[in-house]
Design a protein around this motif. Structure first.
Motif: not given
Length: 299
Positions: A146-151, A155-160, A230-244
């Motif tokens: 729900r929240v994207i916390s990764v910096r 993230r700056k390109i895709k989200i911000d 399920f989370a993915a190792v290379n999901d670095t922004v849109l579904g980062h394992p920590l955010d999942v």
């Protein structure tokens, strides 16, 4: 391909929701409803040539219903006609209608599989209408946060930049988000829906932006059906394992299963946000594990 495909529609008067129905040729088992995420449609789960999770499960006996949310995919009308919709509409109207439709077709609880933001909407809808949970056998989430916390620079390109700034500007210009035309998504998005997602992604409370309903509090009171995240190792922004994992905790789903998809975890690939559902190796990896789990639940 061991299944047949056809289209059915759920009529909600002002609009019609498209469902791609996948019927096994032999031994129909339990029904499965598939809910896609933002800037995509139900095709993330299936193809006419037989690729995708819904096709895989249909080939093994599970009848599938891949939904297109309003204005997306083959649902009518399209966003280009001026149709608009909020998250509140999806949570309070569309998802309950889809669950009821599939349940009425088979008169048995269904499994719901959600990708990315579709899982957020699903959790919100079930926590708001806990009576629906009796009609749900199990829930499966792929890359849901729900929240994207990764910096990070990504993230700056895709989200911000893209999601929080360019997309709203495009919404004002076109009346909807032309993500497909501008090549940053598989489908377009309603302007109101996008605005709602931005607030939650930034960390606003898990409460309804239309009427204030507290989804976070309601989630704590729910007795959830069996769930698998399920989370993915290379999901670095849109579904980062920590955010999942944060989403799991926020919605009190800690009793559910959690699996990280990567080579170090014993899988064939280091999957990402999309390849976790589209990579050819997924059939031998987590698709097979999921099929076995669903078979065990059905016993």
């Amino acid at each position: 391909m061991k299944h047949q495909q056809s289209s059915v529609y759920v009529d909600l008067q002002q609009y019609q929701l498209h469902l791609r129905r996948l019927i096994p040729l032999q031994g129909v088992l339990n029904p499965v409803l598939f809910l896609h995420g933002a800037i995509e449609n139900g095709r993330i789960f299936y193809s006419q040539s037989g690729k995708g999770l819904a096709c895989y499960l249909a080939d093994h006996g599970f009848i599938g219903y891949c939904a297109d949310f309003a204005g997306r995919g083959l649902s009518q009308p399209s966003l280009s006609t001026g149709f608009n919709q909020s998250q509140h509409d999806v949570i309070t109207r569309d998802i309950p209608a889809l669950i009821e439709f599939v349940y009425q077709q088979h008169q048995q609880p269904l499994t719901i599989v959600a990708h990315s933001w579709g899982g957020v909407l699903l959790a919100a809808s079930l926590s708001r209408f806990p009576g629906l949970i009796d009609k749900v056998r199990a829930k499966v989430y792929f890359g849901t946060k729900r929240v994207i916390s990764v910096r990070s620079f990504e993230r700056k390109i895709k989200i911000d930049l893209l999601w929080n700034r360019l997309a709203p500007w495009l919404g004002k210009k076109y009346g909807y988000i032309p993500a497909k035309q501008w090549r940053f998504g598989a489908d377009n998005e309603p302007t109101r829906f996008l605005a709602d997602t931005i607030n939650w992604i930034k960390g606003a409370p898990f409460a309804d932006l239309t009427d204030g309903f507290d989804y976070a509090a309601a989630s704590q009171q729910v007795v959830w059906p069996p769930s698998w995240h399920f989370a993915a190792v290379n999901d670095t922004v849109l579904g980062h394992p920590l955010d999942v994992q944060y989403f799991i905790k926020e919605t009190a789903q800690q009793d559910g299963k959690y699996t990280l998809l990567g080579r170090a975890q014993g899988f064939m690939q280091d999957y990402d946000h999309i390849s976790m559902l589209t990579h050819p190796c997924a059939k031998q990896d987590h698709f097979a594990q999921l099929k076995q789990w669903l078979n065990e639940l059905a016993e």
